[in-house]
Design a protein around this motif. Structure first.
Motif, short mmCIF file in Angstrom:
data_model
loop_
_atom_site.label_atom_id
_atom_site.label_comp_id
_atom_site.label_asym_id
_atom_site.label_seq_id
_atom_site.Cartn_x
_atom_site.Cartn_y
_atom_site.Cartn_z
N ILE A 191 20.15 2.45 -2.63
CA ILE A 191 19.31 1.26 -2.55
C ILE A 191 17.91 1.70 -2.93
O ILE A 191 17.37 2.63 -2.34
CB ILE A 191 19.32 0.63 -1.15
CG1 ILE A 191 20.70 0.07 -0.85
CG2 ILE A 191 18.27 -0.46 -1.05
CD1 ILE A 191 20.81 -0.58 0.50
N GLN A 192 17.36 1.03 -3.93
CA GLN A 192 16.03 1.38 -4.42
C GLN A 192 15.08 0.25 -4.06
O GLN A 192 15.36 -0.91 -4.34
CB GLN A 192 16.08 1.56 -5.92
CG GLN A 192 14.78 1.97 -6.53
CD GLN A 192 14.92 2.22 -8.02
OE1 GLN A 192 16.01 2.22 -8.57
NE2 GLN A 192 13.81 2.44 -8.67
N SER A 193 13.97 0.60 -3.41
CA SER A 193 12.97 -0.40 -3.06
C SER A 193 11.77 -0.23 -3.98
O SER A 193 11.30 0.88 -4.20
CB SER A 193 12.55 -0.26 -1.60
OG SER A 193 11.92 0.97 -1.38
N ASN A 194 11.30 -1.34 -4.51
CA ASN A 194 10.16 -1.32 -5.44
C ASN A 194 9.07 -2.22 -4.90
O ASN A 194 9.31 -3.35 -4.52
CB ASN A 194 10.58 -1.84 -6.82
CG ASN A 194 11.52 -0.90 -7.53
OD1 ASN A 194 11.41 0.30 -7.37
ND2 ASN A 194 12.43 -1.45 -8.29
N ILE A 195 7.86 -1.70 -4.88
CA ILE A 195 6.69 -2.49 -4.53
C ILE A 195 5.79 -2.46 -5.76
O ILE A 195 5.22 -1.43 -6.09
CB ILE A 195 5.96 -1.91 -3.31
CG1 ILE A 195 6.91 -1.82 -2.13
CG2 ILE A 195 4.75 -2.75 -2.97
CD1 ILE A 195 6.35 -1.07 -0.95
N HIS A 196 5.69 -3.60 -6.44
CA HIS A 196 4.93 -3.66 -7.69
C HIS A 196 3.58 -4.32 -7.47
O HIS A 196 3.51 -5.46 -7.05
CB HIS A 196 5.68 -4.45 -8.75
CG HIS A 196 6.95 -3.82 -9.16
ND1 HIS A 196 6.99 -2.69 -9.94
CD2 HIS A 196 8.24 -4.14 -8.91
CE1 HIS A 196 8.23 -2.36 -10.16
NE2 HIS A 196 9.01 -3.22 -9.55
N GLY A 197 2.52 -3.61 -7.77
CA GLY A 197 1.18 -4.16 -7.90
C GLY A 197 0.70 -5.07 -6.80
O GLY A 197 -0.02 -6.02 -7.07
N SER A 198 1.07 -4.84 -5.57
CA SER A 198 0.56 -5.69 -4.50
C SER A 198 -0.78 -5.13 -4.01
O SER A 198 -1.16 -4.02 -4.33
CB SER A 198 1.55 -5.74 -3.34
OG SER A 198 1.70 -4.47 -2.77
N PHE A 199 -1.49 -5.93 -3.22
CA PHE A 199 -2.79 -5.47 -2.74
C PHE A 199 -2.65 -4.33 -1.75
O PHE A 199 -3.62 -3.68 -1.40
CB PHE A 199 -3.58 -6.64 -2.13
CG PHE A 199 -3.04 -7.14 -0.83
CD1 PHE A 199 -3.52 -6.62 0.36
CD2 PHE A 199 -2.06 -8.11 -0.79
CE1 PHE A 199 -3.02 -7.08 1.57
CE2 PHE A 199 -1.57 -8.56 0.41
CZ PHE A 199 -2.05 -8.06 1.60
N PHE A 200 -1.42 -4.04 -1.30
CA PHE A 200 -1.20 -2.94 -0.39
C PHE A 200 -1.37 -1.58 -1.07
O PHE A 200 -1.55 -0.58 -0.42
CB PHE A 200 0.20 -3.01 0.22
CG PHE A 200 0.38 -4.16 1.16
CD1 PHE A 200 -0.35 -4.23 2.34
CD2 PHE A 200 1.26 -5.17 0.87
CE1 PHE A 200 -0.19 -5.28 3.21
CE2 PHE A 200 1.43 -6.22 1.74
CZ PHE A 200 0.70 -6.29 2.91
N PRO A 215 -6.02 3.18 0.27
CA PRO A 215 -5.12 4.13 0.92
C PRO A 215 -4.68 3.70 2.32
O PRO A 215 -3.53 3.94 2.70
CB PRO A 215 -5.93 5.42 0.98
CG PRO A 215 -6.96 5.29 -0.04
CD PRO A 215 -7.25 3.83 -0.18
N MET A 216 -5.55 3.06 3.07
CA MET A 216 -5.19 2.63 4.43
C MET A 216 -4.09 1.56 4.39
O MET A 216 -3.14 1.61 5.16
CB MET A 216 -6.43 2.12 5.16
CG MET A 216 -6.19 1.84 6.61
SD MET A 216 -5.70 3.38 7.41
CE MET A 216 -5.46 2.82 9.05
N TYR A 217 -4.22 0.61 3.47
CA TYR A 217 -3.19 -0.42 3.32
C TYR A 217 -1.87 0.20 2.86
O TYR A 217 -0.79 -0.20 3.30
CB TYR A 217 -3.63 -1.48 2.31
CG TYR A 217 -4.74 -2.38 2.80
CD1 TYR A 217 -4.78 -2.83 4.12
CD2 TYR A 217 -5.74 -2.78 1.95
CE1 TYR A 217 -5.81 -3.64 4.56
CE2 TYR A 217 -6.76 -3.60 2.37
CZ TYR A 217 -6.78 -4.03 3.69
OH TYR A 217 -7.78 -4.83 4.11
N TYR A 218 -1.98 1.16 1.96
CA TYR A 218 -0.79 1.82 1.45
C TYR A 218 -0.06 2.57 2.58
O TYR A 218 1.16 2.51 2.69
CB TYR A 218 -1.18 2.79 0.33
CG TYR A 218 0.00 3.45 -0.33
CD1 TYR A 218 0.78 2.76 -1.24
CD2 TYR A 218 0.34 4.76 -0.03
CE1 TYR A 218 1.86 3.35 -1.85
CE2 TYR A 218 1.42 5.36 -0.62
CZ TYR A 218 2.17 4.65 -1.53
OH TYR A 218 3.25 5.24 -2.12
#
Length: 164
Positions: A109-118, A122-125
Motif C-alpha cells: 500500500i503506497q500513500s502519496n501526499i501531493h503538494g499540500s500545505f503540510f 517543517p513543523m507541519y510536515y
C-alpha cells in the motif's frame, strides 16, 4: 512524499513442465484488466543459453484505493530453461514451451501526499507524518485485506493456469 507499507511478502509458486509463454503473459494481463488496475512493466529480459532461454518478467499493477492510497501488486516471473517444442494435437501442429517457472508476488500500500500545505513548513510536515504513522494508521490498515486478497486472487489464477 510516498510511503510504502508491505502487506504481503513473497507469495511463491513453482512449476516445471509444458506451457505457452505468450498465454501466460495474456492470462496475467487479462487479470489486471478485469480488476481495473493499471500495468507498469518494470523489466522484461530474455537471455538465450545453450540449455534454453532465461526470461525475467517484472510488472507492477496499481489500483487507486482512495485520495491518498494506492494498492500495488508486484509480480516477478523467472522462467528458466525455456525450450520450444512442436506437438501434434488433432492433426494440427502446436508450438509449446517447456521449462521451469518461479513466480513471486508481493503486495504494497503506497500513500502519496501531493503538494499540500503540510509540506511547506517543517513543523507541519512533522505533525502530518506523526498523524499518518500513529493515528491514521488504524484507518488505513483496513486496506491491507483488499490488497492481500488481490494478490491471493492473482496467485490462484496463475496456479490454475499452470495446472491445466
Amino acid at each position: 512524499m510516498a510511503e510504502k507499507k508491505q502487506v504481503l511478502y513473497d507469495l511463491r509458486a513453482a512449476y516445471d513442465g509444458p506451457f505457452i509463454v505468450e498465454e501466460f503473459y495474456a492470462e496475467v494481463e487479462n487479470w489486471i484488466r478485469e480488476k481495473g488496475m493499471e500495468k507498469e512493466p518494470k523489466k522484461k529480459m530474455e537471455h538465450v543459453t545453450k540449455n534454453g532461454k532465461k526470461i525475467e518478467w517484472v510488472i507492477e499493477a496499481h489500483r487507486h484505493i482512495d485520495d491518498l492510497h494506492y494498492g500495488v501488486v508486484i509480480l516477478r516471473a523467472l522462467l528458466d530453461n525455456v525450450r520450444e517444442t512442436v506437438v501434434k494435437k488433432n492433426g494440427k501442429k502446436i508450438k509449446i514451451n517447456t521449462g521451469n517457472v518461479l513466480i513471486s508476488i508481493d503486495g504494497f500500500i503506497q500513500s502519496n501526499i501531493h503538494g499540500s500545505f503540510f509540506q511547506v513548513k517543517p513543523m507541519y510536515y512533522l505533525m502530518r507524518d506523526l498523524i499518518d504513522k500513529y493515528i491514521y494508521h488504524f484507518w488505513w490498515a483496513k486496506n491491507d485485506g483488499l490488497v492481500s486478497s488481490e494478490c491471493h486472487d492473482l496467485f490462484k489464477r496463475i496456479r490454475a493456469y499452470f495446472n491445466l
